[in-house]
Design a protein around this motif. Structure first.
Motif, PDB file in Angstrom:
ATOM      1  N   THR A 144      14.322 -17.966 -35.893  1.00 15.08           N
ATOM      2  CA  THR A 144      15.870 -18.510 -35.521  1.00 15.08           C
ATOM      3  C   THR A 144      16.941 -17.219 -37.844  1.00 15.08           C
ATOM      4  O   THR A 144      17.655 -17.306 -37.170  1.00 15.08           O
ATOM      5  N   LYS A 145      16.610 -16.890 -37.530  1.00 18.72           N
ATOM      6  CA  LYS A 145      16.635 -16.782 -39.177  1.00 18.72           C
ATOM      7  C   LYS A 145      16.892 -15.036 -39.684  1.00 18.72           C
ATOM      8  O   LYS A 145      16.911 -14.410 -40.326  1.00 18.72           O
ATOM      9  N   ILE A 146      16.916 -14.463 -38.149  1.00 23.86           N
ATOM     10  CA  ILE A 146      16.585 -13.172 -38.136  1.00 23.86           C
ATOM     11  C   ILE A 146      17.656 -12.303 -37.745  1.00 23.86           C
ATOM     12  O   ILE A 146      18.143 -12.690 -36.811  1.00 23.86           O
ATOM     13  N   GLU A 147      18.732 -11.528 -37.623  1.00 23.42           N
ATOM     14  CA  GLU A 147      19.661 -10.782 -37.284  1.00 23.42           C
ATOM     15  C   GLU A 147      20.332  -9.508 -37.404  1.00 23.42           C
ATOM     16  O   GLU A 147      20.367  -9.225 -38.752  1.00 23.42           O
ATOM     17  N   HIS A 148      19.139  -8.642 -36.948  1.00 17.39           N
ATOM     18  CA  HIS A 148      19.138  -7.546 -36.954  1.00 17.39           C
ATOM     19  C   HIS A 148      19.616  -6.243 -36.220  1.00 17.39           C
ATOM     20  O   HIS A 148      19.249  -6.944 -34.913  1.00 17.39           O
ATOM     21  N   PRO A 149      19.961  -5.070 -36.021  1.00 14.83           N
ATOM     22  CA  PRO A 149      20.170  -4.157 -35.083  1.00 14.83           C
ATOM     23  C   PRO A 149      19.011  -4.062 -34.643  1.00 14.83           C
ATOM     24  O   PRO A 149      18.790  -3.247 -32.992  1.00 14.83           O
ATOM     25  N   PHE A 150      17.755  -3.964 -35.000  1.00 17.58           N
ATOM     26  CA  PHE A 150      16.737  -3.450 -34.672  1.00 17.58           C
ATOM     27  C   PHE A 150      15.776  -4.288 -34.502  1.00 17.58           C
ATOM     28  O   PHE A 150      13.981  -4.150 -34.437  1.00 17.58           O
ATOM     29  N   VAL A 151      16.502  -5.671 -34.639  1.00 16.85           N
ATOM     30  CA  VAL A 151      15.082  -6.955 -34.367  1.00 16.85           C
ATOM     31  C   VAL A 151      15.427  -7.570 -32.747  1.00 16.85           C
ATOM     32  O   VAL A 151      16.491  -7.483 -33.035  1.00 16.85           O
ATOM     33  N   VAL A 152      14.606  -7.623 -31.902  1.00 16.06           N
ATOM     34  CA  VAL A 152      14.802  -8.679 -30.514  1.00 16.06           C
ATOM     35  C   VAL A 152      15.474 -10.186 -31.574  1.00 16.06           C
ATOM     36  O   VAL A 152      14.586 -11.165 -31.869  1.00 16.06           O
ATOM     37  N   GLN A 153      16.171 -10.573 -30.933  1.00 23.07           N
ATOM     38  CA  GLN A 153      17.052 -11.567 -31.098  1.00 23.07           C
ATOM     39  C   GLN A 153      16.320 -12.730 -30.284  1.00 23.07           C
ATOM     40  O   GLN A 153      16.067 -12.603 -28.583  1.00 23.07           O
ATOM     41  N   LEU A 154      15.691 -14.007 -30.752  1.00 21.62           N
ATOM     42  CA  LEU A 154      15.561 -14.977 -29.904  1.00 21.62           C
ATOM     43  C   LEU A 154      17.283 -15.741 -29.440  1.00 21.62           C
ATOM     44  O   LEU A 154      17.465 -16.007 -30.342  1.00 21.62           O
ATOM     45  N   ARG A 155      16.808 -15.745 -28.464  1.00 24.51           N
ATOM     46  CA  ARG A 155      18.011 -16.771 -27.969  1.00 24.51           C
ATOM     47  C   ARG A 155      17.806 -18.636 -27.188  1.00 24.51           C
ATOM     48  O   ARG A 155      19.043 -19.415 -27.418  1.00 24.51           O
ATOM     49  N   TYR A 156      16.872 -18.771 -27.219  1.00 22.73           N
ATOM     50  CA  TYR A 156      16.485 -19.549 -26.685  1.00 22.73           C
ATOM     51  C   TYR A 156      15.453 -20.580 -27.001  1.00 22.73           C
ATOM     52  O   TYR A 156      14.687 -19.407 -27.339  1.00 22.73           O
ATOM     53  N   SER A 157      14.524 -21.821 -27.493  1.00 21.23           N
ATOM     54  CA  SER A 157      13.162 -22.297 -27.623  1.00 21.23           C
ATOM     55  C   SER A 157      13.479 -23.307 -27.114  1.00 21.23           C
ATOM     56  O   SER A 157      14.003 -24.363 -27.301  1.00 21.23           O
ATOM     57  N   PHE A 158      12.230 -24.117 -26.563  1.00 17.02           N
ATOM     58  CA  PHE A 158      11.886 -25.413 -25.661  1.00 17.02           C
ATOM     59  C   PHE A 158      10.363 -25.653 -25.646  1.00 17.02           C
ATOM     60  O   PHE A 158       9.973 -24.473 -25.445  1.00 17.02           O
ATOM     61  N   GLN A 159      10.296 -26.877 -25.333  1.00 11.73           N
ATOM     62  CA  GLN A 159       9.233 -26.934 -25.025  1.00 11.73           C
ATOM     63  C   GLN A 159       8.812 -27.615 -23.483  1.00 11.73           C
ATOM     64  O   GLN A 159      10.282 -28.747 -23.683  1.00 11.73           O
ATOM     65  N   THR A 160       7.580 -27.772 -23.593  1.00 12.09           N
ATOM     66  CA  THR A 160       7.640 -29.039 -22.046  1.00 12.09           C
ATOM     67  C   THR A 160       5.670 -29.932 -22.312  1.00 12.09           C
ATOM     68  O   THR A 160       5.547 -29.494 -24.037  1.00 12.09           O
ATOM     69  N   LYS A 161       4.956 -31.017 -22.320  1.00  7.44           N
ATOM     70  CA  LYS A 161       4.390 -31.535 -22.476  1.00  7.44           C
ATOM     71  C   LYS A 161       2.937 -30.092 -22.538  1.00  7.44           C
ATOM     72  O   LYS A 161       2.260 -30.234 -23.389  1.00  7.44           O
ATOM     73  N   TYR A 162       2.949 -28.798 -21.893  1.00  5.36           N
ATOM     74  CA  TYR A 162       1.689 -29.068 -21.644  1.00  5.36           C
ATOM     75  C   TYR A 162       1.817 -26.724 -22.202  1.00  5.36           C
ATOM     76  O   TYR A 162       1.222 -26.152 -22.749  1.00  5.36           O
TER      77      TYR A 162
END
Length: 477
Positions: A201-219
């Motif tokens: 969530t803290k990284i923004e760089h042209p040569f780093v893959v970006q996280l767009r979403y995160s979530f969870q379920t019980k498992y």
């Protein structure tokens, strides 16, 4: 990571044949090559030699041997995480390797998801939201497994599978990393998984893959990232043999730029290797997989035993404690492998490789330039304080090195320097550059048990603000 109306859509017919055909590990053939990339890549290897080549035996510190017969290595260790305390000087790490055991009773992902989806989404997603600073940037968006359609398997690790997915109602394609909570809790690695999400969530760089979403379920835990479909750098090394210096220089510069940005944010990657570097459709490299990354302070050192053996710095193996200097060692190993087809210290069992890393002198190929020799010596300096990039001048020691003289770093970070090779990609759905042992897998997953103990993954959900990249400053140099 899947919708309850799982489609299992096949995209095999949407991709053109690979320029270089996929083969079983053990041989690389040159059949059906349509174009000649000899000006970009080194010689193609027709047959894989034994990695325990006698020419790679230990050498005396006073001598420097060279070899002129490059060969490509295919067998390698897996990422591992060991205990937090220092390891003994016996250098025995065999018990620390992580293995994933698949259940014999595989279920379609939709079957395991449908049972948990509605309950878990109500219980988990609705109580989590964006951070306060993100609320002013975009309208809050919530996502769940029902928002994505699974297309293909594109990767698999110790705790996770990675799928190509499409966001429903759009043409957006993502990579979704799915991790089982029960496996994470069994190995006591919850902190690593939480750190991965937090760091992304803290990284923004042209040569780093970006996280767009995160979530969870019980498992399960879900990370939704950019889908980069030029394949892993290791995939291209496997098929091309090795890279010419001009091409390796661009890849190395992009990796250096990404790693220096991480360090400026107080983050060590700690598992830099070709399998954790992707290539996009334009031929640029993208750093990924932050499962072993850690936030650090300049005055502290980490004692965790982690990484992938062939890329581990001597101080990690010796349990002396390590800092960001360990990443620069791994960059040196990466560069060496790009230029020669194999890491500098490999062959034999685990203990023998460790001994080579700690004791042996690097053997520099005679076909490399003197500038490349100098850079490799600086990055693969066994004493961390003397390693290139770790002195008083910091990253400028690396960026200002004579081997990188042709690189304009501002143009590089603006993605204005074009690599001389682009992978064959037939559209955004194409998975031809990923290994067939993954993409041929049926889209199934092992049934997951309820994790023991409470849920340590509170506040796991995240949606990246769409305007964040424009509002950030340019990457740190």
């Amino acid at each position: 990571m899947v919708s309850s109306q799982f489609s299992g859509m096949s995209v095999a017919g949407m991709c053109k044949p690979l320029l270089f055909p996929v083969n079983d590990p053990g041989t690389v053939t040159t059949d059906h090559i349509e174009m000649d990339f000899s000006d970009v890549f080194g010689p193609l290897t027709v047959e894989v030699n034994n990695i325990d080549n006698p020419s790679f035996d230990s050498v005396d510190e006073s001598s420097e041997l060279v070899y002129d017969d490059p060969e490509v290595i295919f067998a390698r260790s897996h990422s591992l995480v060991g205990p937090s305390n220092c390891v003994s000087q016996s250098l025995k790490l065999s018990k620390l390797t992580i293995h994933e055991s698949d259940s014999d009773n595989l279920l379609e992902l939709v079957e395991s998801v449908t049972e948990e989806a509605i309950e878990d989404i109500k219980e988990v997603i609705n109580e989590e939201s964006l951070n306060d600073e993100d609320r002013s940037l975009v309208e809050i968006e919530r996502v769940s497994i029902d928002d994505f359609e699974v297309l293909k398997v594109v990767g698999q690790g110790a705790f996770a599978k990675v799928y190509q997915v499409r966001k429903k109602g759009t043409s957006e394609i993502y990579a979704m990393k799915v991790m089982r909570k029960d496996k994470i809790m069994e190995k006591n690695h919850a902190e690593y998984m939480k750190a991965e999400r937090e760091i992304l969530t803290k990284i923004e760089h042209p040569f780093v893959v970006q996280l767009r979403y995160s979530f969870q379920t019980k498992y399960r835990l879900y990370l939704v990232l950019d889908f980069v479909n030029g394949g892993h750098l290791f995939f291209q090394l496997y098929h091309q043999g090795l890279f010419r210096e001009d091409l390796a220089r661009i890849y190395a510069a992009e990796i250096v730029s990404a790693v220096s940005h991480l360090h400026s944010k107080g983050i060590m990657h700690r598992d830099l290797k070709p399998e954790n570097i992707l290539m996009d459709v334009d031929g640029h490299v993208m750093l990924t997989d932050f499962g072993l990354a850690k936030q650090f302070e300049e005055s502290t050192r980490s004692n965790s035993m982690c990484g992938t053996l062939e890329y581990m710095a001597p101080e990690i193996i010796l349990g002396k404690g390590h800092d960001k200097a360990a990443d620069w060692w791994s960059v040196g190993v990466l560069l060496f492998e790009m230029l020669t087809g194999k890491p500098p210290f490999c062959g034999g069992n685990r203990e023998k490789i460790q001994q080579k890393i700690v004791k042996d002198k690097i053997k520099l190929p005679g076909y490399l330039s003197s500038e490349a020799h100098a850079l490799l010596k600086g990055l693969l300096q066994k004493e961390a304080p003397k390693r290139l990039g770790c002195g008083a001048k910091g990253i400028s020691e690396i960026k200002g090195h004579k081997w990188f003289k042709p690189i304009n770093w501002k143009k590089l970070d603006a993605r204005e320097i074009e690599p001389s090779f682009r992978p064959e990609v037939a559209g955004k759905y194409c998975v031809a550059n990923f290994e067939k042992r993954w993409t041929d897998m049926p889209v199934v997953d092992s049934p997951a048990a309820s994790p023991n103990g409470g849920n340590p993954f509170k506040d796991f959900s995240y949606v990246r603000p769409t305007a964040s990249f424009l509002q950030n400053n340019s990457p740190a140099c």
